[in-house]
Design a protein around this motif. Structure first.
Motif, PDB file in Angstrom:
ATOM      1  N   TYR A   1       0.858  -1.177   0.000  1.00 32.33           N
ATOM      2  CA  TYR A   1       0.000   0.000   0.000  1.00 32.33           C
ATOM      3  C   TYR A   1       0.895   1.227   0.000  1.00 32.33           C
ATOM      4  O   TYR A   1       1.896   1.277   0.704  1.00 32.33           O
ATOM      5  N   LYS A   2       0.524   2.204  -0.831  1.00 33.16           N
ATOM      6  CA  LYS A   2       1.274   3.448  -0.946  1.00 33.16           C
ATOM      7  C   LYS A   2       0.355   4.591  -0.530  1.00 33.16           C
ATOM      8  O   LYS A   2      -0.786   4.681  -0.984  1.00 33.16           O
ATOM      9  N   LYS A   3       0.874   5.451   0.332  1.00 32.26           N
ATOM     10  CA  LYS A   3       0.086   6.601   0.764  1.00 32.26           C
ATOM     11  C   LYS A   3       0.191   7.697  -0.289  1.00 32.26           C
ATOM     12  O   LYS A   3       1.283   8.064  -0.718  1.00 32.26           O
TER      13      LYS A   3
ATOM     14  N   TRP B   1      -4.667   5.644   1.065  1.00 36.24           N
ATOM     15  CA  TRP B   1      -3.810   4.477   0.838  1.00 36.24           C
ATOM     16  C   TRP B   1      -4.298   3.743  -0.399  1.00 36.24           C
ATOM     17  O   TRP B   1      -5.481   3.464  -0.530  1.00 36.24           O
TER      18      TRP B   1
ATOM     19  N   ASP C   1       0.137   5.151  10.575  1.00 38.39           N
ATOM     20  CA  ASP C   1      -0.445   3.806  10.607  1.00 38.39           C
ATOM     21  C   ASP C   1      -1.727   3.839  11.425  1.00 38.39           C
ATOM     22  O   ASP C   1      -1.794   3.354  12.541  1.00 38.39           O
TER      23      ASP C   1
ATOM     24  N   LYS D   1       3.318   0.424   2.909  1.00 41.72           N
ATOM     25  CA  LYS D   1       2.866  -0.501   3.948  1.00 41.72           C
ATOM     26  C   LYS D   1       2.830  -1.913   3.385  1.00 41.72           C
ATOM     27  O   LYS D   1       2.232  -2.166   2.332  1.00 41.72           O
TER      28      LYS D   1
END
Length: 161
Positions: free
Chosen positions: A18-20, A26, A71, A91
């Motif tokens: 997962y990329k913010k 996300w 997080d 993540k």
């Protein structure tokens, strides 16, 4: 007469992370290393490259603590990759996966021509079934989805099928 050098393999890691986004959402994305680049795509089947980070040019690659403020759902494990003025917040499904990503990315940053293959990314969001097959007789990796482009910093192409 010089002895022949043993065949070499490159680090190749891939899986869903997962990329913010810049606006704080996300997104699940398919990440993989390609030579000295960390690349990502919308999903595993896509061929349109969304971004390629040249690892020798990135700043810190850091495993973040479990209580990190980004997080919010406390699921998985965060790590970050700094590039210029941007921090890529990523993540993985499990702490072990995040640790492996950080270790391999640091190896590629330090030594873009690192000569080994290590792929396994564990279950959950990062489970992709594994795409690396190694032929021990040739010590060459065969990748089901890679070789999208070569590494400009070390002029190496990843092996193709």
């Amino acid at each position: 007469m010089a002895a022949a050098e043993p065949a070499k393999e490159q680090i190749y890691v891939h899986g869903y992370l997962y990329k913010k986004t810049r606006d704080g959402r996300w997104q699940k994305r398919w990440f993989e290393t390609n030579g000295c680049f960390l690349t990502y795509y919308k999903n595993k089947k896509m061929t349109k490259l969304l971004a390629a980070l040249n690892l020798p040019q990135v700043g810190e690659i850091t495993l973040l603590p479990p209580d990190h403020p980004d997080d919010v759902d406390k699921v998985g494990s965060l790590f970050s990759v700094e590039l210029n003025d941007r921090q890529y917040m990523l993540k993985a499904a499990k702490k072990e996966d995040a640790e492996m990503w950080v270790e391999k990315l640091k190896q590629l940053k330090k030594n873009p021509a690192a000569q080994m293959v290590d792929n396994p990314v564990g279950g959950g969001a990062a489970d992709d079934g594994g795409d690396v097959k190694t032929d021990p007789s040739t010590s060459k990796g065969h990748f089901a989805k890679s070789n999208r482009f070569g590494c400009t910093c070390c002029d190496q192409l990843l092996p193709s099928q």
